[in-house]
Design an enzyme around this catalytic site. Structure first.
Site, short mmCIF file in Angstrom:
data_model
loop_
_atom_site.label_atom_id
_atom_site.label_comp_id
_atom_site.label_asym_id
_atom_site.label_seq_id
_atom_site.Cartn_x
_atom_site.Cartn_y
_atom_site.Cartn_z
N THR A 39 40.37 28.64 71.05
CA THR A 39 40.68 27.23 70.76
C THR A 39 39.58 26.59 69.91
O THR A 39 39.42 25.36 69.91
CB THR A 39 40.86 26.42 72.07
N GLN A 72 40.68 9.35 67.76
CA GLN A 72 41.84 9.79 66.97
C GLN A 72 42.50 8.58 66.29
O GLN A 72 42.97 8.66 65.17
CB GLN A 72 42.85 10.50 67.88
N PHE A 81 41.17 22.55 61.22
CA PHE A 81 39.74 22.72 61.49
C PHE A 81 39.36 24.13 61.97
O PHE A 81 38.43 24.73 61.44
CB PHE A 81 39.28 21.69 62.53
N ASN A 82 40.02 24.65 63.01
CA ASN A 82 39.59 25.92 63.60
C ASN A 82 39.63 27.07 62.59
O ASN A 82 38.90 28.05 62.71
CB ASN A 82 40.45 26.30 64.81
N HIS A 115 45.63 19.29 71.37
CA HIS A 115 45.84 20.59 70.72
C HIS A 115 45.65 21.79 71.66
O HIS A 115 46.56 22.56 71.90
CB HIS A 115 44.85 20.75 69.57
N ASP A 116 44.44 21.98 72.16
CA ASP A 116 44.06 23.26 72.77
C ASP A 116 44.83 23.66 74.02
O ASP A 116 45.16 24.84 74.19
CB ASP A 116 42.55 23.25 73.05
N ASP A 160 39.53 21.15 74.31
CA ASP A 160 39.12 22.42 74.92
C ASP A 160 38.91 22.24 76.42
O ASP A 160 39.24 23.12 77.22
CB ASP A 160 37.80 22.91 74.31
N ASP A 186 35.32 25.68 71.84
CA ASP A 186 34.21 24.85 71.30
C ASP A 186 34.28 23.44 71.88
O ASP A 186 34.46 22.46 71.17
CB ASP A 186 34.28 24.80 69.76
N ASN A 195 33.38 22.15 67.18
CA ASN A 195 33.40 20.68 67.28
C ASN A 195 31.99 20.09 67.20
O ASN A 195 31.79 18.97 66.75
CB ASN A 195 34.06 20.25 68.59
O1 RIB Z 1 42.23 21.09 64.71
C1 RIB Z 1 42.14 20.94 66.11
C2 RIB Z 1 41.19 21.94 66.69
O2 RIB Z 1 39.89 21.74 66.16
C3 RIB Z 1 41.04 21.81 68.22
O3 RIB Z 1 40.77 23.07 68.76
C4 RIB Z 1 39.85 20.92 68.36
O4 RIB Z 1 39.18 21.11 69.61
C5 RIB Z 1 39.00 21.40 67.23
O5 RIB Z 1 38.33 22.57 67.67
CA CA Z 2 38.76 23.34 70.12
#
Ligand code: RIB
Ligand code: CA
Length: 310
Positions: A124, A227, A165-166, A239-240, A16, A11, A40
């Site tokens: 991701t 951030q 979140f994901n 993260h991804d 990503d 996303d 996102n």
């Molecule tokens: O929590 C982080 C995740 O949520 C990452 O994949 C970021 O791109 C969002 O999708």
């Molecule tokens: Ca992501």
């Protein structure tokens, strides 16, 4: 050495984008396609972002649009981090890369069914596309070599105290994927929050001086600022790309098998990945959960990945 065949479901999203950078050029990976989901930002934005990234990197990878809504609940987006476009920061050339006509879910089903069971699904973003594919054609489950996801946490979340979140963005989809029976490697916030993209990392990548490093620098300019505003950190947690770094070099993370379930019933803890770290329940593990990361090795993998571009 045989390449790892993978589909990246994402996303985009700044982090990503870096996952795409690592997967698209790695000599160890055969990136069969990029499937996109709402997360996102809305699907219209995330699929456009994916095409812009692929076009900017000049890599020949098909992009497929998938689900614009979670399986059951209403969508949520993360504009506070990724901006109105979902990829604020970089300025791209006019977009000529076309979206594939096939729906992402159908691409996932078709590709897995035609395969020898040697494809790794990397997600991701919210897991809607993969979950819908599993529901539409259960026969694909035995064809999935491994699911490697960025998502969840065995400690605390980043949307609520419980949920990342994901997962919370489509916890029902995560539930479908976590209960499908195939090997799962969960790369959660516990390790991704240990790879913060500090200014010195941005400067290190900037020195590479190619199209990928420029995109990286432009992306991090927005991502890290956002951030800091939201979490107060000097560097943004990348993260991804940890998922792809794990495929390139599995020693970059340490995992621990844990019985892991997705909370889709409670209110306070909805969307939590309940990871039984200490084995209290004496139930069989259902995921290999990342518990440590070699941050220096991770940044080396990122640098080497960016250097592969011209
Ligand atoms: O929590 C982080 C995740 O949520 C990452 O994949 C970021 O791109 C969002 O999708
Ligand atoms: Ca992501």
């Amino acid at each position: 050495m045989e390449k790892i065949k993978m589909i990246l479901d994402c996303d985009p999203g700044h982090d990503d984008a870096v996952a795409i950078m690592l997967a698209a050029k790695s000599p160890k990976i055969d990136l069969l396609g990029i499937t996109v989901v709402t997360g996102n930002q809305t699907l219209e934005k995330t699929e456009r972002n994916a095409r812009n990234i692929v076009q900017c990197l000049e890599v020949d990878v098909p992009v497929y649009a998938g689900c614009g809504q979670p399986m059951i609940r209403q969508k949520m987006v993360a504009g506070d981090i990724h901006g109105e476009s979902g990829l604020d920061g970089p300025v791209f050339e006019p977009l000529t890369k076309e979206l594939e006509k096939e729906h992402a879910v159908n691409f996932i089903i078709r590709t897995l069914m035609e395969s020898d069971g040697d494809i790794t699904m990397v997600t991701t973003g919210p897991m809607t596309n993969l979950a819908m594919a599993i529901r539409m054609e259960p026969k694909i489950v035995e064809k999935i070599k491994e699911i490697v996801l960025m998502g969840g946490s065995y400690t605390n979340g980043n949307v609520t105290p419980a949920a990342e979140f994901n997962i919370i963005a489509d916890a029902d989809a995560a539930y479908v994927c976590f209960t499908c029976g195939r090997p799962i490697t969960m790369v959660g916030l516990d390790v991704t929050r240990k790879v913060l993209c500090y200014p010195e990392i941005v400067a290190r990548m900037d020195k590479i001086g190619n199209r990928a490093s420029k995109l990286f620098v432009d992306l991090m300019g927005h991502f890290c600022k956002a951030q800091k505003e939201v979490f107060g950190w000097e560097g943004g947690p990348l993260h991804d790309p940890v998922t792809v770094a794990y495929l390139i070099d599995p020693t970059v993370i340490t995992t621990k098998p844990m019985h892991t379930t997705i909370d889709i019933r409670s209110t306070e803890s909805y969307g939590r990945t309940n990871c039984d770290f200490f084995g209290y329940q004496q139930l069989p593990p259902t995921a290999n959960v990342a518990v440590e990361i070699d941050a220096a090795k991770f940044w080396d993998i990122v640098e080497e990945g960016l250097k592969l571009y011209n």
